[in-house]
Structures are given as structure tokens and as C-alpha cells.
Design an enzyme around this catalytic site. Sequence first.
Site, PDB file in Angstrom:
ATOM      1  CG  ASP A 220       4.622 -23.127  91.186  1.00  0.00           C
ATOM      2  OD1 ASP A 220       5.054 -22.112  91.767  1.00  0.00           O
ATOM      3  OD2 ASP A 220       4.826 -24.271  91.602  1.00  0.00           O
TER       4      ASP A 220
HETATM    5  C1  BGC Z   1       6.739 -23.410  94.266  1.00  0.00           C
HETATM    6  C2  BGC Z   1       5.392 -23.115  94.876  1.00  0.00           C
HETATM    7  C3  BGC Z   1       5.454 -21.830  95.660  1.00  0.00           C
HETATM    8  C4  BGC Z   1       5.911 -20.732  94.744  1.00  0.00           C
HETATM    9  C5  BGC Z   1       5.933 -19.370  95.401  1.00  0.00           C
HETATM   10  C6  BGC Z   1       7.334 -22.227  93.541  1.00  0.00           C
HETATM   11  O1  BGC Z   1       8.651 -22.445  93.190  1.00  0.00           O
HETATM   12  O2  BGC Z   1       6.615 -24.511  93.385  1.00  0.00           O
HETATM   13  O3  BGC Z   1       4.983 -24.198  95.670  1.00  0.00           O
HETATM   14  O4  BGC Z   1       4.210 -21.572  96.239  1.00  0.00           O
HETATM   15  O5  BGC Z   1       7.219 -21.034  94.291  1.00  0.00           O
HETATM   16  O6  BGC Z   1       6.925 -19.247  96.323  1.00  0.00           O
END
Ligand code: BGC
Length: 760
Positions: free
Chosen positions: A288
Site C-alpha cells: 500500500d
Molecule cells: C489505500 C489503498 C489505495 C492506495 C492507492 C492507499 O492509501 O489504502 O486502498 O489503493 O492508497 O491509491
Amino acid sequence: MYYRKISCALVATAITLSGFAQPKKAAPQSKMDQFVSSLMQKMTLDEKIGQLTQYTSDMALTGPSIRAGYKEDIQKGMVGSIFNAYTPAYTRQLQEMAVKNTRLHIPLIFGYDVIHGHKTIFPIPLGESSSWDLAAMEKSAHIAAAEASADGLHWTFAPMVDIARDPRWGRIAEGAGEDVWLGSQIAKARVKGFQGASFDGTTVMACTKHFAGYGFIQGGRDYNVVDVSQRTLWETILPPFKATVDAGVGSFMTSFNEIAGVPSTANKWLVTDVLKKQWKYDGFVVTDYTAINEMVNHGNVANEKEAGEAAINAGIDMDMQGSVFAKYLKQSVGEGKVKVQTIDEAVRRVLEAKYKLGLFADPYKYCNEDRAKTEIMSAANLDAARDIARKSMVLLKNYQQVLPLKKSGSIALIGPLANDQRDMIGNWSGAGDWHKSVTLLDGIKAVAGSGVEVNYAKGANFSDDKSIVAQMNSQGGELVNDDPEALLKQAMDAARKSDVIVLAVGESQGMTGEAASRSDISIPESQQRLMREIYTLGKPVVLVLMNGRPLTLTWEDAHFPAILETWFAGTEAGNAIADVLFGNYNPAGKLTITFPRSVGQIPLYYDMKKTGRPADPNNKYSSKYLDISNDPLYPFGYGLSYTTFTYTQPVLDKKTIKATDKLNVSVTVTNTGSYDGEEVVQLYIRDVVGSVTRPMKQLRNFQKVFLRKGESKEIKFTLTNDDLKFYDANMKFTSEPGDFKVFVGSNSRDTQEADFKLTL
Ligand code: BGC
């Protein structure tokens, strides 16, 4: 064309090399293996690390940072993937930077959070799950993929399959609710929808997230610690993830949280032993957003370099936004902390994904200006959005059939969500254009027609708490705070001159989703005041709720005759809600998440266990609260219709079965009301005595059936030994002989039961 030349050259080399490289008895290499092996032989360590590096573009931000020089990095071959960039023109521009400027011309893979639609926005996932319509959910994912792939995207960071039981957590909106079995079916349907039958340019690669345990963060506070048992992990958290591996998902994303002291991004057991080895998952794993860097804060490593080593050695294949692999991996290899072979394995997985998507054959396969023009927000896609939105709505209360409304007389439409475009499309609506969403006011006018006088008033601000409003607006919200007294006065005037009052209240989209935990999950105070004042008029009130989590609605349930849960229903929300309010569509949604009476009951979910002292009002020393019952306000599986259904007792074709037998369960359901309608017939089981304690009920199947008024249907289910299995005292997934119960009914509370025995 330029890219064709490149790919042909690469393929040709692969074929030549493979002729010499094949050991005699080994299985023949697939074309993909040959291609990727050949390419990797040419790559330097820097180029390999580049493939493991992903950056956000500056087009949209979904996290706290941006790498200013990402375009230069692309041209130097130091980037494998870009996210938060879309449109054919922009992705083509970035793709050209990679393909034309780098030594090996390796294309980028473009990812984005296409969570519930790309431009045509569908209901938030929690809402959509309330449809219990797997085909509809597959279809919405498929449409999202078609629009996204026409807009330059290859890869969506969805589905989010975190089972969640704490509505304080804002991200509960992104999942499919609390149930493991249903969550697994929905996870599969979404993967099938996104990925389709093949990557033909009209589908996208899915990404199962967040692996794992994010739904169990303590206190519902985002990014917090998780500490669950191995049993909870295997019984409750992991099954939907495994279901997506079985469905062929192309990528996985790790979660921000730690579990029992180990952040997922450094969890070798989870990522390598379970996912890659035990489940034989052959896609790649991305972190993430800056999750590697965040390990320094977690405190399991001393610095970012160590964090990178922990991540790659745990089995992480791509670093989202952290620059950690880019900055330190080469040094770590030099110091012997990371093996080249480990890096090679990660690079191979990333390159294979690009190959499967067809990007080596045509890096611009997904930049389709023509498709973008004709397919994005097409009439057919908007129709589908309206249909799925209606299916997602849950009628929570309808005392004395206040609903459906008549298409005559006067309606006061009051509330901050009554004429609001931005909030309708909900959180994580990515590229969704809220200027195109249909408000409830417009929907009511269109559906009710000119025979109805609509008196609109905003009535209240979302919240009069300035700090909350400021937080909403800092994250892209558009909230305007008006004078509360003036708003209330306009609302009371509109209400006084109307026959019926529709109150559109709930949360603003920014109060839900990521980084939007709430300690109090009631409707905000400013709107409560409005509701209390409206109540004093003694007129029929229909509460239309828009929100991204279960709310505590005890007062509302006690005072208003009709309550419709509409979630954030997407681009077509206003039309879809109006269809339900005026009876053009008979609601059939059922909750996939328990609505507690009070925040103090959390966690509250239907498949709880009994305890040694089950609640007993006459026994002080039993498991209960002094001030509130243990029961939820609305249980899992609950939802009303404009018609009514009756059920017969379930009939089993055997009283005793062996593990190899099938057990047939039948029940007759009759539509006893005055509308045609659909019912979600739900089947639960209980293993009465187990080597470890078992939940009181567990969903094992359902059927959504349509019955004309007066019609009866026999509904048949088949249970097999697989439905009876669980992790026994030795963590073996098996069934145990003994007594079982089967429950069939219209929700997890209102069921009728029958018994059977499993013998050896
Ligand atoms: C989130 C993810 C997301 C990623 C990319 C993160 O802050 O937890 O779910 O896919 O950002 O945008």
C-alpha cells in the site's frame, strides 16, 4: 509502429535463446516464460529495481506524498508502474516516455483506484453488496473495467475484500460487509467482472486488498494496530482473499497494519508462505501507499533501508510510492542482505503481469480514444448504474405502508443530501464526475412528474462542527456552511405546507472511506436537530439515508414511520432513490452489515458465539449490558419489501448424512402482500457441538427469488460436507460428526430451523 518493432525484436531474441537454454527433460517453457527470461537476461540490476517501483502521477492524489521527479525517473527506466494517471492522452504521453526513452523499452503498467465505477459511478461497495446480486456486482465491475481500460488504465486497486465488523472504521464502505461466506462470493464476482474472460483491452487486472486484517484495526481507528488470533485469521479474515486467488486475480496489495507485531508488508509468513506457496498464487504483490517507509514508524526496523530489505525478503514485488526499493535495494544486494534471485522473482512476476495484459505486444492497447468517447458514461452504463443502485437500497422500516409515495399531492424534500451532487457518488469515486450525478431533488421531479408539488429546503448543514467541515473540505469536499437558524426556518416552512416529508440526511462522503473513522456513528447533531424539529409537526416522515457505514438510528427508528437506506448510490442515485420512493421499483436489498443500537455494542455481528453465560435478563451474572439489550437494531440479512413473504419450516430429505452425502433442504416461500417483489432467501447452519466453539449461525447459501403477489415457490438448497467444515482444535479444515441445525429465513434473526446429524 515503433512499439511493434520493439516487441518483435524481444520475442525474436527470446525464441533464439530458448532453443539453447532448454534443459532436455524440463517441461517446455511457455511463450511468456521465454519472453520474460530473455528480457531479464538483458536487464541490469538498476533496471530490475525500476520494475519494482511505482509512483503516483500528479493528476490525482490518494496519499500523503508525491515524487516530484517521477517523469525523469520514467525516462531513465527507474519506474515500472504509475498510478493516479488516466485518460488516453495522458497515459499515452507517459507510456511513450517509458517505451521510447528507455534502453529496453519496457512499458509501464497504469493502476488506479477504480473502486465502484470509473466515470459512471455505481453504489459504494458496501451498498452494492446489499443487493445480494452477484451477477449485478460482476456487471458493475465489468462496466467499470470497460470504462477504465478505454481511459488508459490497465489495473484497478480493487476489490477490497476486508471483512469488517467495526462501523467506526470509515473504510467499511469499501468492502462487502461482515460475512465471510458472502464476502468470498462477492470478492470472486468482482474479480471476474474486472478481469473478464481475458485481457483483451476492455478489461483490467484486479488487485485484492488489503492483505490482511485491516478490517480488524483496534477501535475502528484507521491505520491502527491489529491483533487477532490465528483462528480469526483463518476463519474470518483470509477466506475472501483465497477466493480471489481461486478466481485468478492478477495482483495483491498488502495492508498498512501489523498483525501481532509484524506489519503485513514485512510478513514473510503471510505473503510468501501462505499466499505464494500454500495458495500457489502466481501474480505479484504491491505494497500500500508508502507502507514500506511506514515500517520505521511501526518500529520493526530502524530505517528505510532495513524496511526495504524486510519487504522484499517477505515477498513484496512492488513498492508503491515509497522510493525505498529505488533508493536502497542495490546497496542491500551489495551487502548481501537481499539476494539477486529474490529481486529476480519479483521482477518476473511484474513482467509476467505486463505480458498477460498484452503490453509488450502493444503498450498503447489501453489508450483507446474512440472507446473512451463512446463507452464512457454511455446510456447503457447509466441504465446499469440506476438498476444496481435500486437493487442496493434497503428498506429498514415502513410502518403502515407510508411508502411507496403517491404521485400526487405535495412533498417537502428536506436535508443537506436532498439537492447534493458531490456526495451522491460517495467516497473513492476516483475519476467520477460528480457534476453529472443526479440529485434526489431532480430524481423526484423526474419520476414523480408534474402531479407532485416538491418543496425543497436544505434544512441543516452536514455538521455545524467547523473542524469536521474543514477536514472534509481539505480532502476535496465542497461543503458550505449556512446559517443554521435560517436553514431550519426554511425547512419548517416547506414541511408545514406539504403532505409528506422526505428527509434526506446522513453523512457527507468525506465522513466515510479512508482516514474517516468516527467515534460517534450517529447522524451528526446539526441534522438531528432538524429531525427533532420536523418530528414535532406530526406529519408522515420518510427518512432517506445516505451514508457509508451502519449508523446508530435508535431515535430515528422509534420516531419515524419509514426509513430507506440508500448508501451513496452513485451517478444515478437520485433517479434510483425516486424509483424506490414512488414504487417504480420494489426494494429488495438486505443488510450485509449489522446496525448496532449504540456504539458501545461494537463489535456486533450476526455469527457471534454464545459464551458460557448467554444473556439472560433474569440472571445478573450473564453476558449482557445494564443499559441496552445485546440485540442489534437491524440484523445482518435484514431488509423489507413493499410486499410481505411467509416461509414454511425447512424440510430436509435426510435426518442423518455421511460426509459423502448431499443434504437437500427445501422451503416454500409465498408472497402474501399486494406487490410483486423479490426476496433474498437465506440459509444458515450451526454446528451444535465442536472441538472448538462454533458460531450460533453461519450463512451458507442464499437465493434471490422473484414472486408475483400471491405466488408461492419451493426453494431448494443443497448442503455438502464442505459447507460443514471449519478449522478444528488442531487447525485442520474438516467437518466433525454430530448434530447440526439448518435455519432458513428472510434475515439472520427471523428464521425457522430443522436438525440433522453428520455421521462418520
Ligand atoms: C489505500 C489503498 C489505495 C492506495 C492507492 C492507499 O492509501 O489504502 O486502498 O489503493 O492508497 O491509491
